[in-house]
Design a protein around this motif. Structure first.
Motif, PDB file in Angstrom:
ATOM      1  N   TYR A 131      34.437   7.837  -5.398  1.00 53.27           N
ATOM      2  CA  TYR A 131      35.550   8.717  -5.031  1.00 53.27           C
ATOM      3  C   TYR A 131      35.495   8.978  -3.526  1.00 53.27           C
ATOM      4  N   ARG A 132      36.636   9.426  -2.983  1.00 50.69           N
ATOM      5  CA  ARG A 132      36.682   9.825  -1.570  1.00 50.69           C
ATOM      6  C   ARG A 132      37.360  11.180  -1.434  1.00 50.69           C
ATOM      7  N   LEU A 133      36.731  12.055  -0.659  1.00 49.09           N
ATOM      8  CA  LEU A 133      37.355  13.320  -0.254  1.00 49.09           C
ATOM      9  C   LEU A 133      37.697  13.193   1.227  1.00 49.09           C
ATOM     10  N   ARG A 134      38.990  13.202   1.543  1.00 49.31           N
ATOM     11  CA  ARG A 134      39.449  13.126   2.933  1.00 49.31           C
ATOM     12  C   ARG A 134      40.368  14.308   3.186  1.00 49.31           C
ATOM     13  N   ASP A 136      41.747  17.420   2.357  1.00 49.39           N
ATOM     14  CA  ASP A 136      41.645  18.054   1.035  1.00 49.39           C
ATOM     15  C   ASP A 136      42.178  17.134  -0.064  1.00 49.39           C
ATOM     16  N   PHE A 138      41.483  14.318  -2.723  1.00 47.12           N
ATOM     17  CA  PHE A 138      40.362  13.752  -3.477  1.00 47.12           C
ATOM     18  C   PHE A 138      40.903  12.664  -4.394  1.00 47.12           C
ATOM     19  N   ASP A 194      35.149  12.207   6.290  1.00 52.48           N
ATOM     20  CA  ASP A 194      35.234  11.694   4.916  1.00 52.48           C
ATOM     21  C   ASP A 194      33.936  11.984   4.165  1.00 52.48           C
ATOM     22  N   HIS A 213      36.355  17.923  -7.359  1.00 50.74           N
ATOM     23  CA  HIS A 213      37.046  18.176  -6.087  1.00 50.74           C
ATOM     24  C   HIS A 213      36.730  19.583  -5.577  1.00 50.74           C
ATOM     25  N   SER A 217      34.677  20.385  -2.173  1.00 51.91           N
ATOM     26  CA  SER A 217      35.387  21.110  -1.112  1.00 51.91           C
ATOM     27  C   SER A 217      34.650  22.383  -0.716  1.00 51.91           C
ATOM     28  N   GLN A 220      30.926  21.421   0.836  1.00 50.88           N
ATOM     29  CA  GLN A 220      30.810  20.232   1.678  1.00 50.88           C
ATOM     30  C   GLN A 220      29.915  20.436   2.893  1.00 50.88           C
TER      31      GLN A 220
END
Length: 270
Positions: A131-134, A136, A138, A194, A213, A217, A220
């Motif tokens: 997965y990627r969190l960029r 906000d 996800f 990221d 997510h 968040s 992080q």
């Protein structure tokens, strides 16, 4: 090129609340920008053996390839490197299963991510995910090789219905089951800030994407705590499987190293 200043890595793994031992295997090396995760399957300790072989072989061979003076990605490319090592691991596991009866039928999922030149190349087989969190946003980057995913794609069931399906563990592709395997490999640009999550289905089956997510968040700023918290959430929700998590944060740019004067000269006279 040493990427330890550009990448921050945290890991966590746990056998869960039901299984007696952990058949997941993980490896992460910020220096070379590598993360590898495998979720083994098979009777007795065979799953543990399969995932262990996959992670040990892939991480050792990629490290060896990148261990030269420059640490540069070979000319054949990161996708070719990941593909080749997954295929080699597949054959090793298949041959071990054929030659030793206690390992018959063993296999494993595999997800390998390599950060290089402001990009990430990811290769995967099975239903372990990246997965990627960029900012906000996800999102799941990999697409499961599973019967469930095929049913979702064909419109037979919705994603919501899939959460309660009995077919969660039926993968359509795995490492070591057949003498040959197809690796799905893609490359994506990355940005500072990221956060990438590699996980086994012990996390994604137990914790919704929305809750993953939220946890990422809110935590992080502390990746080790975020990794532990994700494992804890999976266990709090039943922990029916082994749970493994690798988190990678991109701290700053890591462009491809410039060629030295000797390499430039060689290229000029080629």
């Amino acid at each position: 090129m040493n990427l330890s200043a550009a990448l921050e890595v945290a890991t966590a793994t746990h056998s869960g609340m039901v299984r007696s031992h952990n058949e997941d295997s993980i490896a992460a090396d910020a220096e070379i920008g590598l993360a590898v995760l495998a979720d083994g399957m098979g009777g007795y300790n065979a799953g543990e053996v399969a995932s262990g072989i996959a992670v040990a072989m892939v991480s050792a061979e990629i490290k060896k390839t990148l261990g030269g003076a420059s640490g540069k990605i070979p000319d054949s490319g990161a996708d070719s490197l990941i593909n080749e090592q997954a295929i080699n691991a597949n054959l090793a596991i298949y041959q071990a299963a054929q030659s030793q009866s206690q390992y018959a039928g063993m296999g494993t999922t595999l997800v390998t991510a390599l950060w290089h030149d402001n990009q990430m190349t990811v290769g995967h087989i099975g239903d372990s995910r990246l997965y990627r969190l960029r900012d906000d946003a996800f999102e799941q980057v990999t697409r499961d090789h599973s019967l469930l995913q095929e049913q979702i794609d064909s419109g037979m069931i919705t994603k919501e219905q899939a959460r309660f399906s009995q077919n969660k563990n039926l993968v359509t592709r795995a490492v070591g089951i057949d003498p040959e395997v197809e690796v799905e490999v893609h490359t994506y640009p990355v940005l500072p800030g990221d956060i990438y999550l590699l996980c086994s289905d012990g996390l994604s089956d137990m914790v919704t994407d929305e809750d993953i997510h939220l946890t990422l968040s809110s935590l992080q700023a502390n990746l080790p705590l975020a990794a532990e918290q994700l494992v804890q959430q999976a266990n709090d929700n039943g922990g029916r499987d082994n749970i493994s998590v690798i988190l990678v944060r991109v701290v700053k740019d890591f462009p491809a190293p410039r060629a030295g004067w000797l390499e430039t000269l060689k290229a000029w006279f080629r």
